[in-house]
Design a protein around this motif. Sequence first.
Motif, PDB file in Angstrom:
ATOM      1  N   UNK A  47      50.106  20.779  53.673  1.00 14.16           N
ATOM      2  CA  UNK A  47      49.169  21.340  52.689  1.00 14.16           C
ATOM      3  C   UNK A  47      48.051  22.125  53.407  1.00 14.16           C
ATOM      4  N   UNK A  48      47.566  21.559  54.506  1.00 16.85           N
ATOM      5  CA  UNK A  48      46.486  22.216  55.253  1.00 16.85           C
ATOM      6  C   UNK A  48      46.971  23.522  55.881  1.00 16.85           C
ATOM      7  N   UNK A  49      48.187  23.496  56.445  1.00 16.20           N
ATOM      8  CA  UNK A  49      48.733  24.707  57.085  1.00 16.20           C
ATOM      9  C   UNK A  49      48.913  25.807  56.029  1.00 16.20           C
ATOM     10  N   UNK A  50      49.473  25.437  54.879  1.00 18.55           N
ATOM     11  CA  UNK A  50      49.669  26.435  53.810  1.00 18.55           C
ATOM     12  C   UNK A  50      48.321  26.932  53.303  1.00 18.55           C
ATOM     13  N   UNK A  84      38.424  24.978  45.295  1.00 18.09           N
ATOM     14  CA  UNK A  84      38.894  25.153  46.678  1.00 18.09           C
ATOM     15  C   UNK A  84      39.798  23.985  47.093  1.00 18.09           C
ATOM     16  N   UNK A  85      40.732  24.257  47.994  1.00 18.97           N
ATOM     17  CA  UNK A  85      41.447  23.184  48.679  1.00 18.97           C
ATOM     18  C   UNK A  85      40.485  22.602  49.710  1.00 18.97           C
ATOM     19  N   UNK A  86      40.346  21.281  49.729  1.00 17.75           N
ATOM     20  CA  UNK A  86      39.429  20.645  50.682  1.00 17.75           C
ATOM     21  C   UNK A  86      40.236  19.795  51.653  1.00 17.75           C
ATOM     22  N   UNK A 129      46.124  23.239  64.113  1.00 15.57           N
ATOM     23  CA  UNK A 129      46.214  23.760  62.745  1.00 15.57           C
ATOM     24  C   UNK A 129      46.343  25.291  62.773  1.00 15.57           C
ATOM     25  N   UNK A 130      45.528  25.941  63.595  1.00 14.23           N
ATOM     26  CA  UNK A 130      45.617  27.399  63.692  1.00 14.23           C
ATOM     27  C   UNK A 130      46.968  27.823  64.251  1.00 14.23           C
ATOM     28  N   UNK A 131      47.418  27.073  65.243  1.00 15.41           N
ATOM     29  CA  UNK A 131      48.705  27.413  65.848  1.00 15.41           C
ATOM     30  C   UNK A 131      49.822  27.289  64.824  1.00 15.41           C
ATOM     31  N   UNK A 132      49.829  26.193  64.053  1.00 16.24           N
ATOM     32  CA  UNK A 132      50.917  25.999  63.094  1.00 16.24           C
ATOM     33  C   UNK A 132      50.822  26.995  61.935  1.00 16.24           C
ATOM     34  N   UNK A 133      49.616  27.435  61.614  1.00 18.48           N
ATOM     35  CA  UNK A 133      49.466  28.403  60.512  1.00 18.48           C
ATOM     36  C   UNK A 133      49.798  29.826  60.968  1.00 18.48           C
ATOM     37  N   UNK A 134      49.403  30.177  62.183  1.00 22.06           N
ATOM     38  CA  UNK A 134      49.483  31.593  62.581  1.00 22.06           C
ATOM     39  C   UNK A 134      50.292  31.833  63.850  1.00 22.06           C
ATOM     40  N   UNK A 135      50.735  30.765  64.490  1.00 14.93           N
ATOM     41  CA  UNK A 135      51.619  30.954  65.643  1.00 14.93           C
ATOM     42  C   UNK A 135      50.902  31.040  66.978  1.00 14.93           C
ATOM     43  N   UNK A 136      49.953  31.958  67.133  1.00 13.91           N
ATOM     44  CA  UNK A 136      49.487  32.239  68.483  1.00 13.91           C
ATOM     45  C   UNK A 136      48.029  31.890  68.748  1.00 13.91           C
ATOM     46  N   UNK A 137      47.278  31.452  67.730  1.00 15.11           N
ATOM     47  CA  UNK A 137      45.822  31.362  67.876  1.00 15.11           C
ATOM     48  C   UNK A 137      45.354  30.086  68.547  1.00 15.11           C
ATOM     49  N   UNK A 138      45.664  29.830  69.749  1.00 16.36           N
ATOM     50  CA  UNK A 138      45.185  28.630  70.459  1.00 16.36           C
ATOM     51  C   UNK A 138      43.804  28.884  71.024  1.00 16.36           C
TER      52      UNK A 138
END
Length: 270
Positions: free
Chosen positions: A8-11, A235-237, A261-270
């Motif tokens: 849910x958080x990733x989406x 909002x989603x919290x 979370x950023x990595x799983x949502x967008x792939x490269x943002x570590x």
Amino acid sequence: MDAHNWSMAVAGLRNAKHVVVFSGAGMSAESGIPTFRDADGFWQRFPPEKFATWNGLWRTALTDPHSVADFVLNVVDPIARAEVNPGHRAVAALERRAKTTVVTQNVDGLHQMAGSTDVLEIHGCLLEVIDRLTAQVVQRIDRSQLTQIADALRKYAGRQSSLVSLVAEVRNHYPLDGLGRHRPNLVLFGDAMAEPAWTKACEVVVQCDLFISVGTSGEVYPAAMLPDQAAEAGATVITVDPQPSGNCPLQGTAGTVLPKLLHDAFGDDR
Ligand code: OAD
């Protein structure tokens, strides 16, 4: 980690147009700044009735200036020496993906140091000096000045000295005027929230579509109302904290959960 909450958080992150990151002391714990209410927290060592209001601090200073010097040292020193952690960096990187507003209860300036550009400091900022009556910022100081204050306080701790000499010592390094008109921009218990940050924060939480609460116990009002206000406005919290708490808890530290979370949502943002 609960898999349902995680997806849910990733989406939520992938689809977000405007994210509010609401941070508390836990956000900076991995930068070496203690939290307030954990077992080794700040208020365990320095009871709030003596140290968490301006009147309490002055009263304590009159009878026991060394304990106030020790308190100030313990506030100033970790902040002076802190470096940003991967959690702060992930929040800053989020700006490349969505409009991001940081609403922080922290006074350490680390979100800005990590590169976040829209930061609302609702409990003030230790790096600013304000006029007590108008609350206008009269001067900004830098971290090297904080380090000098910490060094001066450490020297003071080793001597039998009065409150007057403590104030003089701090004033050598911190631009307080001699008339009591200036003070650090810190919101203590019972003070009004820092403005205009608080008014803006109340506006953005009802405009965002994703609200990420990170490292806050939610025990201090009115800040603690913000997650519910965001949820009620649609909002989603999600909540990032080692203790499972709040809406859609993602259990873990800011420095581990946010980059993943950023990595799983967008792939490269570590
Ligand atoms: P607290 O000390 O009340 O809560 C810290 C939260 O951070 C707890 O929920 C911890 O589980 C969590 N935490 C600890 N380590 C963490 C980590 N590495 N990553 C993520 N979370 C972690 O601090 P705040 O909620 O910020 O106000 O306290 C709110 C206000 O109370 C402060 O702004 C200050 C204080 O009194 C004033 O002085 C007005």
